[in-house]
Enzyme design. Structure first.
Site, PDB file in Angstrom:
ATOM      1  N   HIS A 190      12.533   2.894   6.552  1.00 37.88           N
ATOM      2  CA  HIS A 190      12.103   3.654   5.371  1.00 37.88           C
ATOM      3  C   HIS A 190      13.152   4.677   4.963  1.00 37.88           C
ATOM      4  O   HIS A 190      13.234   5.075   3.816  1.00 37.88           O
ATOM      5  CB  HIS A 190      10.734   4.272   5.607  1.00 37.88           C
ATOM      6  CG  HIS A 190       9.685   3.225   5.619  1.00 37.88           C
ATOM      7  ND1 HIS A 190       9.279   2.612   6.777  1.00 37.88           N
ATOM      8  CD2 HIS A 190       9.044   2.596   4.607  1.00 37.88           C
ATOM      9  CE1 HIS A 190       8.400   1.677   6.474  1.00 37.88           C
ATOM     10  NE2 HIS A 190       8.239   1.642   5.172  1.00 37.88           N
ATOM     11  N   ARG A 297       4.459   3.587  -3.082  1.00 45.58           N
ATOM     12  CA  ARG A 297       4.159   3.915  -1.681  1.00 45.58           C
ATOM     13  C   ARG A 297       3.631   5.345  -1.615  1.00 45.58           C
ATOM     14  O   ARG A 297       4.400   6.299  -1.598  1.00 45.58           O
ATOM     15  CB  ARG A 297       5.424   3.816  -0.825  1.00 45.58           C
ATOM     16  CG  ARG A 297       5.972   2.411  -0.610  1.00 45.58           C
ATOM     17  CD  ARG A 297       7.238   2.487   0.217  1.00 45.58           C
ATOM     18  NE  ARG A 297       7.678   1.232   0.782  1.00 45.58           N
ATOM     19  CZ  ARG A 297       8.612   0.458   0.228  1.00 45.58           C
ATOM     20  NH1 ARG A 297       9.203   0.822  -0.892  1.00 45.58           N
ATOM     21  NH2 ARG A 297       8.978  -0.666   0.824  1.00 45.58           N
ATOM     22  N   ARG A 333      -0.393   1.679  -3.697  1.00 47.51           N
ATOM     23  CA  ARG A 333      -0.730   1.263  -2.335  1.00 47.51           C
ATOM     24  C   ARG A 333      -1.340   2.449  -1.602  1.00 47.51           C
ATOM     25  O   ARG A 333      -0.807   3.561  -1.664  1.00 47.51           O
ATOM     26  CB  ARG A 333       0.513   0.774  -1.601  1.00 47.51           C
ATOM     27  CG  ARG A 333       0.157   0.202  -0.232  1.00 47.51           C
ATOM     28  CD  ARG A 333       1.330  -0.423   0.446  1.00 47.51           C
ATOM     29  NE  ARG A 333       2.245   0.576   0.970  1.00 47.51           N
ATOM     30  CZ  ARG A 333       3.385   0.283   1.582  1.00 47.51           C
ATOM     31  NH1 ARG A 333       3.746  -0.983   1.727  1.00 47.51           N
ATOM     32  NH2 ARG A 333       4.165   1.221   2.049  1.00 47.51           N
ATOM     33  N   GLU A 433       1.540  -8.816   5.215  1.00 44.94           N
ATOM     34  CA  GLU A 433       2.689  -8.401   6.034  1.00 44.94           C
ATOM     35  C   GLU A 433       2.392  -8.515   7.520  1.00 44.94           C
ATOM     36  O   GLU A 433       3.264  -8.290   8.347  1.00 44.94           O
ATOM     37  CB  GLU A 433       3.126  -6.981   5.661  1.00 44.94           C
ATOM     38  CG  GLU A 433       2.032  -5.938   5.698  1.00 44.94           C
ATOM     39  CD  GLU A 433       2.499  -4.573   5.184  1.00 44.94           C
ATOM     40  OE1 GLU A 433       3.711  -4.339   5.075  1.00 44.94           O
ATOM     41  OE2 GLU A 433       1.614  -3.727   4.913  1.00 44.94           O
ATOM     42  N   ASN A 456       9.357  -7.002   4.709  1.00 42.48           N
ATOM     43  CA  ASN A 456       9.990  -6.137   5.718  1.00 42.48           C
ATOM     44  C   ASN A 456       9.186  -6.185   7.016  1.00 42.48           C
ATOM     45  O   ASN A 456       9.722  -6.364   8.104  1.00 42.48           O
ATOM     46  CB  ASN A 456      10.054  -4.680   5.251  1.00 42.48           C
ATOM     47  CG  ASN A 456      10.716  -4.537   3.895  1.00 42.48           C
ATOM     48  OD1 ASN A 456      11.461  -5.399   3.503  1.00 42.48           O
ATOM     49  ND2 ASN A 456      10.442  -3.453   3.198  1.00 42.48           N
ATOM     50  N   ASP A 457       7.868  -6.015   6.855  1.00 46.48           N
ATOM     51  CA  ASP A 457       7.026  -6.041   8.053  1.00 46.48           C
ATOM     52  C   ASP A 457       6.692  -7.456   8.492  1.00 46.48           C
ATOM     53  O   ASP A 457       6.626  -7.749   9.681  1.00 46.48           O
ATOM     54  CB  ASP A 457       5.733  -5.249   7.813  1.00 46.48           C
ATOM     55  CG  ASP A 457       5.961  -3.762   8.011  1.00 46.48           C
ATOM     56  OD1 ASP A 457       6.627  -3.403   8.999  1.00 46.48           O
ATOM     57  OD2 ASP A 457       5.502  -2.960   7.184  1.00 46.48           O
ATOM     58  N   ARG A 467      12.185  -3.850  12.743  1.00 45.35           N
ATOM     59  CA  ARG A 467      12.952  -3.736  11.498  1.00 45.35           C
ATOM     60  C   ARG A 467      13.943  -2.583  11.521  1.00 45.35           C
ATOM     61  O   ARG A 467      14.865  -2.533  10.727  1.00 45.35           O
ATOM     62  CB  ARG A 467      11.998  -3.593  10.302  1.00 45.35           C
ATOM     63  CG  ARG A 467      11.160  -2.352  10.357  1.00 45.35           C
ATOM     64  CD  ARG A 467      10.041  -2.380   9.334  1.00 45.35           C
ATOM     65  NE  ARG A 467      10.409  -1.752   8.079  1.00 45.35           N
ATOM     66  CZ  ARG A 467       9.585  -1.620   7.038  1.00 45.35           C
ATOM     67  NH1 ARG A 467       8.360  -2.104   7.096  1.00 45.35           N
ATOM     68  NH2 ARG A 467       9.975  -1.027   5.941  1.00 45.35           N
ATOM     69  N   CYS A 504       7.189  -7.895  -2.314  1.00 47.40           N
ATOM     70  CA  CYS A 504       7.615  -6.522  -2.602  1.00 47.40           C
ATOM     71  C   CYS A 504       8.506  -5.960  -1.489  1.00 47.40           C
ATOM     72  O   CYS A 504       8.887  -4.799  -1.539  1.00 47.40           O
ATOM     73  CB  CYS A 504       6.414  -5.609  -2.842  1.00 47.40           C
ATOM     74  SG  CYS A 504       5.387  -5.399  -1.386  1.00 47.40           S
TER      75      CYS A 504
END
Ligand code: PEP
Ligand code: MG
Length: 574
Positions: A190, A297, A333, A433, A456-457, A467, A504
Site C-alpha cells: 500500500h 479505498r 469500498r 480477492e 493484488n491480494d 505481496r 481493480c
C-alpha cells in the site's frame, strides 16, 4: 565517487536530490559504548522513552470498547506490567550505568537475557511470552527514535530507509520530499500504491541502499527501472535531464487521448474506471474521462490518526467524491484495515501473528459493528448526491455478504426515518480477492450486484506469496497459469450471470497486461488515473476478436515464460 545499484521501480518518475538516510530501528544494533559522563543522560533518555510507551499503552487501553476491551485489554495490561517490571528496568539501568552500553544496545542485551530465561522454561505458555517481551522492547526502541523519525525527510531530499509505512508517504510528500528508496518492500504494498497516487518516485527492494548511501550524498533515482545512482557524474546528469524531458514528451502525447474513447480497433468500448482516494485523484479521473470511480479505498481516511473519523467527516469525504464525479458512479469500498494498513488507524487492532490472514476487511467490519454502522451511515447519506456502489473487501463466504446486506438495510431504514435522502437499490458488490470467493463464486453470485477482482491480494493468497515481500517478486506475478485460469473462471462466471466485473488490482493499471485481460473477457478495468491514458492507448491498439481467438493458446500456457510470450505476440513484439 560514483556508485550505482539496482532496486525495483515501484512508482515512476526521476528524482535528483540530497539523501536523507534513516537507519532501521531493528534491534540488531551493534555494540556501542558511551563515555562515563554520558551515562546519567542516557538513563534519562531511556526512561523518557519508557514513559512515552506507558502513556501510549494507557491511551490505547482507554480507547477500547466492548468485547475488544476484554480481548485486547488483557494483552495491553500484560505489556504495561512488563514495562514496570523491576527486573527489566534495573537490568537496563545497570547495563547503561555500569557497563556503559548505549540505551539501544542495553535494550538488545536485556531482551536476549529475558528471552533466554523464558525460552528455557518447560511450560509452553511461558515460552510463548518471549513475543510479549519483543513487543514491549520494540515499542521502547521505537519510542527512543521517535524524534529522529519525525525529522526525517525535508524538501529537496530523497529518503533512504529500510521500509516505510503507508501513513508516512503522504507526510513526506507534503513536506516536499522528492523521492524514496527502501531496502525492502514491493510494488504491490500500500506504500507503493500511495506513492504512485501521489506521483512520488519510489524504488523498493534495494538492500544496498542503506550501506552505500550516506546522509547528504547526491542521489538520483529512476522509479521506473529501479536504478539508484549515488554521486552522479556529468553523463548521468545529462541522461537524467533527457529522461525528465522524455517523460514530459510522453505525457503530452498521451494527453491527446484524454477525450478519445477507450475503444478497441474492432469497435468494442471498454470501461476504464479509476482507483481514486484523494481529491486530486478524483479530479484527474474526471478530467481523463474515467467511466467512474471503481475503487475508493476508504481506509485511507482511517490511517495516520489516533481517533476514528466521525460519521460527519466520512460523509463529507464520500459526498465530495460523489459530487466530484458529476453523475458518474463512485464505488466506495468499506473499511479494509489490517495487514499492511494497520498503523495508527484509531482502532487499536489486536496483535495478530499473521495479519494478512487475520481479521481484516469485512471480517473486521462485521466484528466492529459500531465502526461499520457509522461508515455505512456516512456512505448511504452520500448516496443522496449521486450514484454510488458499495464494495465489500476480503469476502470469503456468502454469510459475510448476507450479514452486510442485512446491516445495510437496517441502516438505510433508520436514515430514511431520520429524514435523510438515501438512494434506492444501491448496488452491493464484493472484492474477489480471497481464492475461496473466486473458486466458489457461483455459490454467492446471486447475492452480488457486481464484482471487482483484487488481483493484488488474489495473487498473494493464491500463490502463498506475500505481496510485500521483495524476495518473492518473481513469484507474485499475474503471469502464473493458476492466476490466468482463475481470472478466466471468475470473469466467465460473472458474464454468464450478466453481472458487471472489473479488475481493480495494480495489474489493471499496467498496460503490459491489457491484452491478457481483454482476451479473458474483461470489459471493465479500475486503475489509478496516473496510468489510465496508457491503458486506453493499449486498448485502442488491440483487435478484441483477434485476441479472443487466441484465448485457448493463452489458457494452455504452462509457465510464466509461456504467458509472457503470448503477451509479446499480442503487442507485435518479436
Ligand atoms: C487488491 O487486493 O487487488 C486491491 C485492489 O485491494 P488492496 O490493494 O487495497 O488490498
Ligand atoms: Mg485487497
Amino acid at each position: 565517487m560514483r556508485r550505482q545499484f539496482p532496486g525495483h521501480g515501484a512508482s515512476r518518475g526521476n528524482a535528483l536530490g540530497r539523501a536523507r538516510v534513516r537507519q532501521p530501528h531493528a534491534l540488531e544494533v551493534a555494540e556501542e559504548r558511551i563515555a562515563p559522563g554520558q551515562a546519567a543522560a542516557e538513563v534519562a533518555r531511556l526512561h523518557e522513552a519508557i514513559d512515552m510507551v506507558r502513556e501510549e499503552l494507557r491511551d490505547l487501553r482507554s480507547r477500547l470498547h466492548g468485547a475488544l476491551a476484554h480481548e485486547v485489554g488483557e494483552f495491553l495490561d500484560l505489556h504495561a506490567l512488563l514495562l514496570d517490571d523491576p527486573e527489566l528496568l534495573q537490568g537496563l539501568d545497570g547495563l547503561i550505568a555500569n557497563e556503559l552500553h548505549g540505551a539501544d544496545f542495553a535494550l538488545r542485551v536485556q531482551r536476549d537475557r529475558l528471552a533466554a530465561v523464558f525460552e528455557s522454561m518447560d511450560d509452553p505458555y511461558f515460552r510463548s511470552r518471549v513475543e510479549d517481551i519483543d513487543h514491549v522492547i520494540g515499542r521502547i526502541h521505537s519510542a527512543l527514535h521517535r524524534h529522529d523519525a519525525q525529522v526525517t525527510g525535508v524538501a529537496g531530499e530523497i529518503l533512504v530507509s529500510d521500509s516505510l509505512a503507508p501513513s508516512e508517504v503522504a507526510r513526506l510528500h507534503a513536506r516536499g520530499v522528492l523521492g524514496i528508496v527502501t531496502a525492502g518492500g514491493s510494488m504491490l504494498s500500500h506504500t507503493a500504491i500511495l506513492a504512485r497516487s501521489l506521483h512520488l518516485p519510489l524504488v523498493v527492494g534495494s538492500p544496498q541502499a542503506l550501506s552505500l548511501v550516506n546522509d547528504g550524498d547526491v542521489v538520483m533515482i529512476d522509479g521506473a527501472t529501479g536504478l539508484v545512482i549515488v554521486d552522479p557524474d556529468a553523463d548521468d546528469l545529462r541522461a537524467h535531464r533527457e529522461r525528465v524531458r522524455e517523460g514530459k514528451r510522453e505525457r503530452r502525447q498521451l494527453h491527446r487521448l484524454r477525450r478519445e474513447p477507450s475503444r478497441t480497433l474492432d469497435g468494442v468500448d471498454i470501461r476504464l474506471y479509476a482507483n481514486a482516494e484523494t481529491r486530486e485523484d478524483v479530479a484527474e479521473a474526471h478530467a481523463l474521462g474515467a467511466a467512474g470511480v471503481g475503487l475508493y479505498r476508504t481506509e485511507f481516511l482511517f490511517l495516520q490518526r489516533n481517533e476514528l473519523p466521525s460519521e460527519e467527516e466520512q460523509f463529507v469525504a464520500y459526498r465530495d467524491l460523489v459530487l466530484g464525479m458529476t453523475g458518474r458512479t463512485a464505488t466506495i469500498r468499506t473499511l479494509d484495515v489490517g495487514a499492511d494498513k494497520s498503523d495508527g488507524s484509531g482502532l487499536a487492532l489486536p496483535y495478530e501473528p499473521n495479519p494478512a490472514l487475520g481479521v481484516r476487511g469485512v471480517r473486521l467490519a462485521l466484528r466492529r459493528r459500531d465502526v461499520f454502522t457509522t461508515q455505512l451511515r456516512a456512505i448511504l447519506r452520500a448516496s443522496g448526491y449521486g450514484p454510488i456502489r458499495i464494495l465489500l473487501p476480503m469476502v470469503a463466504q456468502r454469510e459475510e455478504v448476507l450479514a452486510a446486506r442485512r446491516l445495510l438495510r437496517t441502516v438505510a431504514a433508520r436514515l430514511r426515518r431520520e429524514g435523510h435522502a438515501v438512494a434506492e437499490g444501491i448496488p452491493l458488490g464484493a472484492m474477489i480477492e480471497v481464492p475461496a470467493a473466486a473458486i466458489a463464486l457461483p455459490a454467492m453470485i446471486d447475492l452480488l450486484d457486481f464484482m471487482s477482482i483484487g488481483t493484488n491480494d488474489l495473487v498473494q493468497y493464491l500463490l502463498a506469496a506475500d505481496r510485500g515481500n521483495d524476495a518473492l517478486v518473481d513469484l507474485h506475478s499475474p503471469l502464473h497459469p493458476a492466476v490466468v485460469l482463475l481470472l478466466h473462471q471468475v470473469i466467465g462466471t460473472a458474464r454468464a450471470h450478466g453481472k458487471p466485473v472489473a479488475v481493480c488490482g495494480e495489474m489493471a493499471g499496467d498496460a503490459v497486461f491489457t491484452p491478457l485481460l481483454l482476451a479473458l473477457g474483461l470489459e471493465e478495468f479500475s486503475l489509478h488515473p496516473g496510468t489510465l491514458l496508457e491503458v486506453r492507448q493499449a486498448v485502442r491498439a488491440q483487435d478484441l476478436a483477434g485476441l479472443r481467438a487466441r484465448l485457448t493458446e493463452l489458457l494452455r500456457a504452462r509457465d510464466h515464460a509461456g504467458i509472457a510470450r503470448w503477451l509479446a505476440r499480442s503487442t507485435g513484439e518479436p
